[in-house]
Design a protein around this motif. Sequence first.
Motif, mmCIF file in Angstrom:
data_model
loop_
_atom_site.group_PDB
_atom_site.id
_atom_site.type_symbol
_atom_site.label_atom_id
_atom_site.label_comp_id
_atom_site.label_asym_id
_atom_site.label_seq_id
_atom_site.Cartn_x
_atom_site.Cartn_y
_atom_site.Cartn_z
ATOM 1 N N GLN A 20 0.830 -1.199 0.000
ATOM 2 C CA GLN A 20 0.000 0.000 0.000
ATOM 3 C C GLN A 20 0.864 1.248 0.000
ATOM 4 O O GLN A 20 0.551 2.234 -0.686
ATOM 5 N N ARG A 21 1.943 1.212 0.739
ATOM 6 C CA ARG A 21 2.831 2.378 0.786
ATOM 7 C C ARG A 21 3.470 2.633 -0.573
ATOM 8 O O ARG A 21 3.631 3.793 -0.990
ATOM 9 N N ALA A 22 3.839 1.564 -1.296
ATOM 10 C CA ALA A 22 4.411 1.736 -2.638
ATOM 11 C C ALA A 22 3.381 2.342 -3.596
ATOM 12 O O ALA A 22 3.692 3.236 -4.388
ATOM 13 N N ILE A 23 2.136 1.870 -3.513
ATOM 14 C CA ILE A 23 1.063 2.416 -4.352
ATOM 15 C C ILE A 23 0.814 3.877 -4.000
ATOM 16 O O ILE A 23 0.732 4.744 -4.884
ATOM 17 N N ASP A 24 0.702 4.169 -2.701
ATOM 18 C CA ASP A 24 0.433 5.544 -2.260
ATOM 19 C C ASP A 24 1.537 6.503 -2.669
ATOM 20 O O ASP A 24 1.275 7.686 -2.921
ATOM 21 N N ALA A 25 2.775 6.000 -2.747
ATOM 22 C CA ALA A 25 3.904 6.858 -3.129
ATOM 23 C C ALA A 25 3.997 7.057 -4.638
ATOM 24 O O ALA A 25 4.837 7.815 -5.116
ATOM 25 N N GLY A 26 3.142 6.354 -5.391
ATOM 26 C CA GLY A 26 3.172 6.488 -6.852
ATOM 27 C C GLY A 26 4.300 5.724 -7.510
ATOM 28 O O GLY A 26 4.691 6.036 -8.648
ATOM 29 N N CYS A 27 4.823 4.707 -6.856
ATOM 30 C CA CYS A 27 5.917 3.926 -7.424
ATOM 31 C C CYS A 27 5.469 3.221 -8.705
ATOM 32 O O CYS A 27 4.350 2.718 -8.793
ATOM 33 N N LYS A 28 6.350 3.190 -9.686
ATOM 34 C CA LYS A 28 6.093 2.438 -10.923
ATOM 35 C C LYS A 28 6.532 0.988 -10.773
ATOM 36 O O LYS A 28 6.116 0.119 -11.533
ATOM 37 N N PHE A 29 7.418 0.751 -9.806
ATOM 38 C CA PHE A 29 7.920 -0.598 -9.557
ATOM 39 C C PHE A 29 7.918 -0.876 -8.064
ATOM 40 O O PHE A 29 8.161 0.020 -7.264
ATOM 41 N N ALA A 30 7.652 -2.112 -7.740
ATOM 42 C CA ALA A 30 7.789 -2.604 -6.374
ATOM 43 C C ALA A 30 8.641 -3.861 -6.469
ATOM 44 O O ALA A 30 9.290 -4.099 -7.490
#
Length: 196
Positions: free
Chosen positions: A127-137
């Motif tokens: 969720q934190r990666a999505i919220d930060a707008g990351c293109k990759f996890a």
Amino acid sequence: MKNIVILISGGGSNMAAIVKTAQQEQWAQRHGACVAAVVSNKADAQGLGFAREHGIATAVLDHKAFASREAFDAELAAVIDAHQPALVVLAGFMRILTPGFVAHYAGRLVNIHPSLLPAFTGLHTHQRAIDAGCKFAGVTVHQVTAELDVGPILDQAVVPVLPGDTAETLAARVLTQEHVIYPRAVRALVQKLPVA
């Protein structure tokens, strides 16, 4: 034999991936390594059944039965050490370990974390990666040190974050990569380790 002891708290899918890979690739014959035991802090951890079905010793140590983290970790170390481990693998073991425990297994304690460390240590990584707008996890296998999720990186896999992803859909995509890189990282480690 280089004994591997795996710690779990739940389903143990990463543990199962390591066990299956070890059997398929004949680690015992090729590398002198085997999964000797699976230990859980929860008696109802589903992964224990998988381990038993594969002839692997299991143990349960309920952390709630101990007055302190230190007391639990001391007994946990005694249970692990009975198997003379060359490597201790955390596979969804949901306990923060004490510095004394980590020091006891320095250089032979590894963990898998569902982010591209050093980004998003701790919980709720997807969720934190999505919220930060990351293109990759992604996912990281690392050596464990006293500080949470910051030990030397052993292996990583990158997963795209897709439009419309939820924490659940991203987690499922990351998990498929966890099952690839964790056995790979453990194999690379046991090839380098001396027999315990």
